[in-house]
Design a protein around this motif. Structure first.
Motif, short mmCIF file in Angstrom:
data_model
loop_
_atom_site.label_atom_id
_atom_site.label_comp_id
_atom_site.label_asym_id
_atom_site.label_seq_id
_atom_site.Cartn_x
_atom_site.Cartn_y
_atom_site.Cartn_z
N GLY A 256 -0.44 10.97 -11.99
CA GLY A 256 -0.92 10.82 -13.20
C GLY A 256 0.14 10.71 -13.52
O GLY A 256 1.87 10.20 -13.06
N THR A 257 0.39 11.25 -15.10
CA THR A 257 1.71 11.02 -15.59
C THR A 257 1.46 13.04 -16.66
O THR A 257 0.77 13.39 -17.23
CB THR A 257 0.74 9.82 -17.13
OG1 THR A 257 0.57 9.05 -17.05
CG2 THR A 257 1.90 10.36 -18.20
N VAL A 258 2.67 12.71 -16.42
CA VAL A 258 3.02 14.21 -17.19
C VAL A 258 4.15 13.91 -18.62
O VAL A 258 5.33 12.81 -18.65
CB VAL A 258 4.50 14.85 -16.18
CG1 VAL A 258 4.89 16.19 -17.13
CG2 VAL A 258 3.24 15.60 -15.48
N GLN A 259 3.51 14.03 -20.00
CA GLN A 259 4.26 13.52 -20.73
C GLN A 259 4.67 14.97 -21.82
O GLN A 259 4.39 15.68 -21.84
CB GLN A 259 3.01 12.82 -21.53
CG GLN A 259 3.36 12.64 -23.21
CD GLN A 259 2.41 12.12 -23.79
OE1 GLN A 259 1.52 11.33 -23.57
NE2 GLN A 259 2.00 12.61 -25.70
N ILE A 260 6.23 14.33 -22.19
CA ILE A 260 7.42 15.29 -22.61
C ILE A 260 7.23 14.66 -23.84
O ILE A 260 7.83 13.61 -24.10
CB ILE A 260 8.39 15.02 -22.06
CG1 ILE A 260 7.79 16.25 -20.29
CG2 ILE A 260 9.25 16.27 -22.89
CD1 ILE A 260 8.41 14.59 -19.71
N THR A 261 7.17 15.86 -25.27
CA THR A 261 7.03 14.97 -26.61
C THR A 261 7.58 15.88 -27.46
O THR A 261 7.92 17.31 -27.23
CB THR A 261 4.93 15.22 -27.53
OG1 THR A 261 4.50 14.85 -26.41
CG2 THR A 261 5.57 14.89 -27.94
N VAL A 262 8.47 15.39 -28.29
CA VAL A 262 8.98 16.47 -28.75
C VAL A 262 8.64 15.85 -30.35
O VAL A 262 8.53 15.16 -30.76
CB VAL A 262 10.69 15.61 -29.16
CG1 VAL A 262 11.46 16.76 -29.47
CG2 VAL A 262 12.12 15.16 -27.65
N GLN A 263 8.38 17.43 -30.84
CA GLN A 263 8.59 17.44 -32.69
C GLN A 263 8.53 18.18 -33.27
O GLN A 263 9.93 18.94 -32.43
CB GLN A 263 6.82 17.93 -32.34
CG GLN A 263 5.38 17.03 -31.25
CD GLN A 263 4.06 17.91 -31.11
OE1 GLN A 263 4.17 18.81 -32.15
NE2 GLN A 263 3.71 17.74 -29.68
N PRO A 264 8.82 18.44 -34.24
CA PRO A 264 9.56 19.35 -35.25
C PRO A 264 9.67 20.86 -34.87
O PRO A 264 8.50 21.35 -34.90
CB PRO A 264 9.21 18.90 -36.37
CG PRO A 264 8.50 17.80 -36.94
CD PRO A 264 7.40 17.95 -35.44
N GLY A 265 11.05 21.38 -33.94
CA GLY A 265 10.81 22.31 -33.94
C GLY A 265 10.65 23.02 -32.93
O GLY A 265 9.90 23.95 -32.19
N MET A 266 9.87 22.06 -31.81
CA MET A 266 8.96 22.21 -30.90
C MET A 266 9.04 21.04 -29.28
O MET A 266 9.24 19.89 -29.86
CB MET A 266 7.37 22.57 -30.79
CG MET A 266 6.49 22.75 -29.95
SD MET A 266 4.94 23.05 -30.65
CE MET A 266 4.02 21.32 -31.22
N VAL A 267 9.34 21.36 -28.13
CA VAL A 267 9.18 20.09 -27.34
C VAL A 267 7.57 21.11 -26.71
O VAL A 267 7.48 22.25 -26.13
CB VAL A 267 10.25 20.49 -26.08
CG1 VAL A 267 10.04 20.11 -24.97
CG2 VAL A 267 11.27 20.41 -26.82
#
Length: 327
Positions: A256-267
């Motif tokens: 399936g899918t592994v999603q990496i998300t960059v948010q303010p001050g967080m990954v």
């Protein structure tokens, strides 16, 4: 079994001498003040002389106490000036203290032994990381070069090419694991080539490497960038941490899918566990997550793992001091 006639060590015989010396000093002060007060009460000495004698007795008591406390102050100064990894421990030798105060000598001896053990640990750590870095990376480099040369062979069969690719991926995984373990082994070196770097750029490069290492697995890596920020630290340490979480998420989802998300001050790294993996994955963090957690603790990047919707696992890394992305 006790041996009769054996000499008792001096340190044992005078243990507690510091307390007894203070008791003796203040006991003599009490007796002297009592005698002076009685002299004044029975008019043996005028009031001015009594006050002067009390001041003299108190001053002598303070001088005697200060002389006794001087070694405690010296020892405290040595301990305060000591730094982990300091090789010169001569100043902490118990022999440099007066041997009539066993309490102070015992403290000095205990701290000297402790500092010596720490220095020994640091030396063994440096030797291990130096030797492990060379002895483990050298054969991996040879394997990589050999697989590169084999992959250029035109007469190599399809089966042989697939085997070469598997060896190459396994070698890269081994490199990442060795690097992670060496990062954790370097207790006294958190620098690791610190610099300002953009998180998004490092993640893009790391995902290219991760896709190559996950080639042949039914795993799709996606990067979402609703935010961008920079950090001051080691980009390689950050990349190793993210790879461990990506590998951990890949183990959970199976496919399936592994999603990496960059948010303010967080990954965040999230994955939807398949039906056959969701029950087995519940409550298990795995080796990859354990390494990632130790790296996060070392560099003060809080890491958490929680479940959403019963089968979606989300790992979040928070960075307390994010920097703006500059041109």
């Amino acid at each position: 079994m006790t041996t009769t006639g054996a000499p008792v060590p001096r340190a044992t015989r005078v243990r507690g001498g510091f307390q007894r010396r203070l008791l003796l000093i203040f006991g003599m002060q009490l007796v002297a003040v009592a005698v002076v007060c009685l002299m004044g009460y029975y008019n043996v000495a005028p009031a001015a002389a009594v006050l002067l004698l009390i001041v003299i007795v108190s001053s002598l008591t303070w001088l005697a106490t200060e002389r006794t406390w001087r070694q405690v102050s010296t020892l405290a100064q040595w301990v305060g000036n000591w730094k982990e990894g300091q090789a010169d421990l001569d100043a902490l030798q118990p022999d440099r203290l007066r041997q009539d105060n066993s309490d102070i000598a015992t403290l000095a001896r205990g701290f000297h032994n402790f500092a010596s053990r720490i220095a020994g640990y640091n030396e063994r750590e440096r030797n291990f990381t130096r030797d492990a870095s060379h002895e483990l990376r050298s054969p991996l480099t040879v394997i990589k070069m050999s697989t590169d040369m084999l992959s250029d062979e035109s007469e190599l069969s399809d089966f042989g090419m697939r085997s070469v690719q598997r060896i190459r991926r396994a070698t890269r995984e081994m490199e990442a694991l060795v690097e992670a373990l060496l990062i954790l082994a370097r207790e006294a070196d958190n620098g690791q080539g610190e610099q300002d770097f953009v998180v998004n750029e490092v993640l893009r490069d790391e995902l290219d490497n991760a896709r190559e290492m996950l080639h042949g697995h039914p795993i799709e890596l996606q990067l979402e960038e609703p935010a961008a920020f920079a950090l001051h630290g080691s980009p390689r340490v950050f990349a190793v941490l993210c790879w461990q979480l990506i590998r951990h998420a890949s183990q959970y989802t199976g496919q399936g899918t592994v999603q990496i998300t960059v948010q303010p001050g967080m990954v965040s790294v999230s994955a939807l566990a398949s039906e056959e993996n969701s029950s087995a994955a519940a409550g298990q963090h795995g080796f990859e997550y354990a390494i990632a957690q130790r790296i996060s603790e070392r560099f003060a990047w809080p890491l958490s793992l929680h479940v959403q919707g019963g089968n979606r696992y989300v790992a979040e890394i928070r960075f307390p001091k994010p920097l703006p992305v500059t041109a």
